[in-house]
Design an enzyme around this catalytic site. Sequence first.
Site, short mmCIF file in Angstrom:
data_model
loop_
_atom_site.label_atom_id
_atom_site.label_comp_id
_atom_site.label_asym_id
_atom_site.label_seq_id
_atom_site.Cartn_x
_atom_site.Cartn_y
_atom_site.Cartn_z
N ASN A 184 0.67 -1.27 0.27
CA ASN A 184 -0.01 -0.07 -0.11
C ASN A 184 0.63 1.38 -0.07
OD1 ASN A 184 -3.09 -0.38 -0.32
ND2 ASN A 184 -2.84 -1.57 1.74
N ILE A 200 1.48 -10.01 1.71
CA ILE A 200 0.77 -10.94 2.19
C ILE A 200 -0.66 -10.57 2.54
CG2 ILE A 200 3.02 -11.92 3.16
CD1 ILE A 200 1.82 -11.33 5.86
N ASP A 201 -0.91 -9.37 2.91
CA ASP A 201 -2.04 -8.81 3.24
C ASP A 201 -3.12 -9.08 2.46
OD1 ASP A 201 -0.89 -8.40 5.81
OD2 ASP A 201 -0.41 -6.37 5.35
N GLU A 218 -4.05 -9.77 13.71
CA GLU A 218 -3.49 -8.81 14.55
C GLU A 218 -4.23 -7.44 14.80
OE1 GLU A 218 0.69 -7.70 13.36
OE2 GLU A 218 -0.30 -7.70 11.17
O1 F6P Z 1 2.07 -5.48 5.56
C1 F6P Z 1 2.66 -6.52 5.79
C2 F6P Z 1 2.61 -6.98 7.12
O2 F6P Z 1 3.51 -8.19 7.21
C3 F6P Z 1 1.51 -6.86 8.20
O3 F6P Z 1 0.70 -8.01 8.05
C4 F6P Z 1 2.44 -6.58 9.22
O4 F6P Z 1 1.44 -5.90 10.05
C5 F6P Z 1 3.32 -5.71 9.24
O5 F6P Z 1 3.77 -5.98 7.79
C6 F6P Z 1 4.29 -5.90 10.12
O6 F6P Z 1 5.54 -5.23 9.59
P1 F6P Z 1 6.96 -5.19 10.35
O7 F6P Z 1 7.84 -5.89 9.19
O8 F6P Z 1 7.43 -3.80 10.23
O9 F6P Z 1 7.19 -6.04 11.59
#
Ligand code: F6P
Length: 356
Positions: free
Chosen positions: A112, A135-136, A231
Amino acid sequence: MMKIGLLTSGGDCQGLNAALRGVAKTLFKAVPYVELYGIQDGYRGLIECKWRKMKLKEFSGILREGGTILGTSKQPYRTKQDIDEHIDANTAAMIRNYQDERFEALIVLGGNKTQKTAFTLSRNGVNVVTLPKTIDNDLCGTDYTFGFDSAVTKAVEFLDAIHTTAAAHGRIFVIELMGNKAGWVTLYAGLAGSADVILVPEIPYSLGSVIGAINKRIQLGKGFSIIAIAEGAISREEAAMSTGNQEFEPEPGRASSGAKLVRMLGEKQNQDIRLLVPGHFQRGGAPTPHDRVLCLRMGAKAGELILRRQYGCMVALQGTSIGYVPLSDVAGKTKTIPPDSEVLEQARMLGISLGE
Ligand code: F6P
């Protein structure tokens, strides 16, 4: 001669290398007309002028490798003030470096925030083609993003394994899966991994309803329950208090949705409860064959768009075809699970509790 910059930005996911390979295999057919430059660590590399000319052989043997051979970085800003102070300067630096280096175009792989930045660059004269990585699965304009199938597969490994130990002990297991704003991973993994309760950010849950689902199972002689929670899932009470600020990701180390649910359940339910957070395991390792094919096809499409000088767009899965959409259809939007989603409806029909 076309000088093309290639970068991966934001949180990594499985399939980035497969997609890079798809791009490279396609574009190297046009050598010497095309030169490919790998930009290091996402947009940061474009800001700091860190790139190098790449050879075709660097894209060999990477199809099944997780991570990204180019490295990546996430936007370090967490507050609106931070953004106001830094974004303009960084955008200006990226545009200046792009022009000074005489790049013809950039190929950008990201989620995004990456797409939003790509759109800003595009509106300022930078030729961009993007690929939908996360992945989202929460990008608009494409039916699926790459990385999603692999993350669901990883999550299901956990759900499958937990079933036997949960059943042996008659325990409740809360499994917290990734997805802050969108519950796609949790919904699909919950279905495939046979969760009894699936809680997603799109449907604030009622604790009473979750407890009702657990007790119903006990009445049916099933002493264990598996709860898949995203989460970003919140209770109805939290939703009522929420400020609705969805702009920023929560701070690392925040109290997790799973931990909160375990605490609340523990106060009401006389049963052993355990929490499992697979975390970044969901983003690691080899992409699934499904993702590999999607990545290669999307990479090839990005190469084709570059050769046609079709810019300002994101490669997209449209049904079974690979097409593209303008970045304006993607930037600044989040594809959450729609309330009238057939998948939600079918989960209900299957007797899965969504905490409603
Ligand atoms: O946007 C992908 C994602 O994996 C989300 O699902 C998750 O909340 C976030 O990135 C975690 O990000 P980081 O790599 O900063 O821990």
